[in-house]
Design a protein around this motif. Sequence first.
Motif, PDB file in Angstrom:
ATOM      1  N   ILE A 471       0.786  -1.239   0.078  1.00 36.53           N
ATOM      2  CA  ILE A 471      -0.025   0.140  -0.091  1.00 36.53           C
ATOM      3  C   ILE A 471       0.941   1.226   0.211  1.00 36.53           C
ATOM      4  CG2 ILE A 471      -1.478   1.471   1.374  1.00 36.53           C
ATOM      5  CD1 ILE A 471      -3.114  -0.731   2.032  1.00 36.53           C
ATOM      6  N   ALA A 505      -1.759  -1.133  -4.089  1.00 36.33           N
ATOM      7  CA  ALA A 505      -2.739  -0.161  -3.902  1.00 36.33           C
ATOM      8  C   ALA A 505      -2.469   1.183  -3.545  1.00 36.33           C
ATOM      9  CB  ALA A 505      -3.633  -0.588  -2.491  1.00 36.33           C
ATOM     10  N   ASN A 506      -3.248   2.257  -3.894  1.00 36.18           N
ATOM     11  CA  ASN A 506      -2.868   3.694  -3.382  1.00 36.18           C
ATOM     12  C   ASN A 506      -4.220   4.233  -2.781  1.00 36.18           C
ATOM     13  OD1 ASN A 506      -4.654   4.206  -5.627  1.00 36.18           O
ATOM     14  ND2 ASN A 506      -2.962   4.746  -6.991  1.00 36.18           N
ATOM     15  N   MET A 510      -6.847  -0.399  -6.083  1.00 41.57           N
ATOM     16  CA  MET A 510      -6.203  -1.346  -5.724  1.00 41.57           C
ATOM     17  C   MET A 510      -6.298  -2.491  -6.685  1.00 41.57           C
ATOM     18  SD  MET A 510      -8.176  -3.071  -2.448  1.00 41.57           S
ATOM     19  CE  MET A 510      -9.684  -3.796  -2.649  1.00 41.57           C
ATOM     20  N   ALA A 532     -10.051   1.224  -4.276  1.00 39.50           N
ATOM     21  CA  ALA A 532      -9.521   0.928  -3.172  1.00 39.50           C
ATOM     22  C   ALA A 532     -10.475   0.783  -1.748  1.00 39.50           C
ATOM     23  CB  ALA A 532      -8.233   1.961  -2.735  1.00 39.50           C
ATOM     24  N   VAL A 534      -9.843  -0.479   2.231  1.00 39.91           N
ATOM     25  CA  VAL A 534      -8.940  -0.889   3.267  1.00 39.91           C
ATOM     26  C   VAL A 534      -9.404  -2.080   3.844  1.00 39.91           C
ATOM     27  CG1 VAL A 534      -7.440  -0.803   5.502  1.00 39.91           C
ATOM     28  CG2 VAL A 534      -7.591   0.999   3.569  1.00 39.91           C
ATOM     29  N   PHE A 537      -8.952  -4.951   1.246  1.00 33.17           N
ATOM     30  CA  PHE A 537      -7.623  -5.087   1.087  1.00 33.17           C
ATOM     31  C   PHE A 537      -7.133  -6.487   2.092  1.00 33.17           C
ATOM     32  CE2 PHE A 537      -3.026  -4.688   1.492  1.00 33.17           C
ATOM     33  CZ  PHE A 537      -2.754  -4.507   0.156  1.00 33.17           C
ATOM     34  N   ASP A 553       3.903  -1.236   4.115  1.00 31.58           N
ATOM     35  CA  ASP A 553       3.025   0.160   4.095  1.00 31.58           C
ATOM     36  C   ASP A 553       4.174   1.063   3.658  1.00 31.58           C
ATOM     37  OD1 ASP A 553       1.713   2.369   4.845  1.00 31.58           O
ATOM     38  OD2 ASP A 553       1.711   1.993   7.113  1.00 31.58           O
ATOM     39  N   ILE A 560      -3.706   3.556   8.147  1.00 29.41           N
ATOM     40  CA  ILE A 560      -3.043   2.294   7.688  1.00 29.41           C
ATOM     41  C   ILE A 560      -2.304   1.792   8.779  1.00 29.41           C
ATOM     42  CG2 ILE A 560      -1.352   1.449   5.985  1.00 29.41           C
ATOM     43  CD1 ILE A 560      -4.141   2.125   4.824  1.00 29.41           C
TER      44      ILE A 560
END
Length: 815
Positions: A471, A505-506, A510, A532, A534, A537, A553, A560
């Motif tokens: 990420i 992912a940004n 993702m 995306a 989280v 993910f 990360d 995050i």
Amino acid sequence: MIVLKFGGTSVANAHNISKAIDIVTQKSKENKLAVVVSAFSGVTDLLILAGKTAAAKDRNYKEIINQIDKKHKEAIDELIPLSEQSDIINTINSDINLLKTLLDGCYLLGELSSRTADMIAGFGELLSSQIIALALKQKVSNTGFKDSREVIKTNSNFGKASVDFTTTNQLIADYFKNNTHQVVLFPGFIASSPDGNTTTLGRGGSDYTAAILAAAVKASVLEIWTDVNGMFTANPKIVKQARPIETISYQEAMELSHFGAKVLYPPTIQPVLKDRIPIFIKNTFEPEAFGTLISDHPAEGSNPIKGITHIDHIALLTLEGSGMIGVAGSSKRLFEVLSNENINVIFITQASSEHSICIGILTADADKAKIAIDKTFETEITQNRVDPCIVEKDLCIVALVGESMKNHQGISGKMFSTLGKNNVNIRAIAQGASERNISVVINEKDVKKALNTLHERFFEDNTKQLNLFVIGVGNVGEKFIAQIQQQKKFLKEHLKINLRVIALANSRKMVFDEDGIALNDWKDKIDQGEKANVTDFIKRVIALNLRNSIFVDITANYNIANIYDQFLSQNVAVVTCNKIACSSEYSHYKNLKNLSRKYNAPFLFETNVGAGLPIIDTLKHLIASGDKINRINAVLSGSLNFIFNNFSETYSFHDVVKEAGVQGFTEPDPKIDLSGVDVARKILILIRESGYEMEMEDIINNSFLPKECMETTNNKDFFESLIKHADHFDSLLAEAKSKNSRLKFVASFENGKASVGLQFIPADSPFYNLEGKDNIVQFYTDRYVEQPLLIKGAGAGAAVTASGIFADVIRIGNV
């Protein structure tokens, strides 16, 4: 004579059948052949479904019959010349009509007896073999057909009958004594009882049919033709790196097939074993490939392991209690009740104390087994001398197989440690005295990870595959991915590390690819990826459950940083340059470290302090060797060092801060650096890694920023405030020059107290000549008292930060 068997995929359709016929045609030029064929692919399943559907009084069984009829008529159209179709169509129609009659009876009675089920299931081979025999006759005119039920005799145990070998061998020998055909085609799977009823030899029984024929005629070789290049070191559908086994012993092949290697039906080997008839497993679609040779004297290799295999859908039954200790007959009663219920025991282990017996059976039999066992031991359970039978489901058995394992030390240890490192919990262990098989029971959800991990350990020259979930693909992330591309080949060849990026992912998009994302166009892939999320993910990473998984990360995001625990608790390593987690509440930091140890999931954050400099790693080695950190002095902000080294009368404070951002030296929000918060986080992390408990608010932050600058809420206002307060910064610079000093933002720790702030550094300080974006750290310890241990170098920038992240990933690969 050679016996050949072609499985369901080899006769799935006219195209595949033609390939099988070409193989038979070629081999018939030099040898007499007996050829055994399975039902067309999927037909046996349809027949079983039709029987159950009819017995359930569901008229849809008629539609299933139509599907079966159509499938065989289409094969006739494609394989047999129109002028010769009449007789075979009549034969197929006759068989289909008989099948309809049987199913109509099931429908009317609302039941399906085991005898009728056998007869229905056997139609697949009967239909396919007659069509293939006629198609083969177009190429090999001297081809005959023989109904296996006429020569293979069994008892009346419908569903999985036992062969009467004395009668069967005599019937087969008598038939071939008078046989004049170059090729004789037999339907697999089916046989007949003493009173002439159709019996079956179990799913996969066509292999067994071929082995029975081969043993009876003393064939020179038995060839099993399928859709893969032999037996594999593991299931190639689960382990992509699995490879064919060229040679293997009968005993090893039996072990592998028993434990789930579906390419060979387990009973197949027994008939040919006595006469040592070799078995070749070949690929119909790649006939030139060597395949696997099963024989009495396989070629010896350096690897004592021949294969890794597994059985799904296992339940573990445990019977335990003090009433079993020293009591003769407890095991007998347990296994006798299971035998009476016709339940097959796959796995057995018993504690030496006799306190418990643990057995593995198919999950489908678990409930029935528990009821029967509890009833048998009812008296002991009532008297609290034996506990009620414990049932655990959703398990599987994984086994290492190899004839030579008994001659090699430490195989079990390597197996268990390899699984343990990947947090695969072993529920039970069994190893026979022959040491040809080591079996463990694990959770079914871990089977893919376990098989891949073990295959990597025993078959891939110790090459470790690291699966990365990344990420943050901004400035640092882009450099990190570029480093992976550059070093991927080197790592595999020299360090035996195979890096795969499974997810990127940004903040917007993702993308996931279980086989690894091709990095040559990763930007396009992420642009085309899904939105995306989280939570999604995390779920995807955990659901994939890949071995050696690493979450990377490369953000400065608070949210995050707060999800690391979800990865660590699932044995997913975490590598991060995000300082927020390790500088958060001490309890949170400590929890992450504890989770890392508990679940054997590395948690590495070298780039939290000093970017690519080995500051934290050095600190860890000092502590591990028994040293104690007493004092720390450091310049820990490459961005602030860059700013104050370049700030001058001709280069305004505002402009140099802007340039630091362009160069990637500051955080996206530069106030984090200039306020001292970033440096405070870094010294806090070093203090905690030194073994001290401290919170962020315990650190004194002597900020040099005017109050108005600190109170801005966005970058635009912040930079405007720097212009507005230019005189303040210029005065700091002038004061430093007047004192013949340089401005440095210093972090200090001593006697349990810590502070960060701007200092005027005199010319005799080692901090004075710190150039560019360099960092410097001094550790004063019990060993380094007068002269501190000093670490110095570039402490900011996308490339060095990326290299630090990369180094942490490689550290995990070298564990």
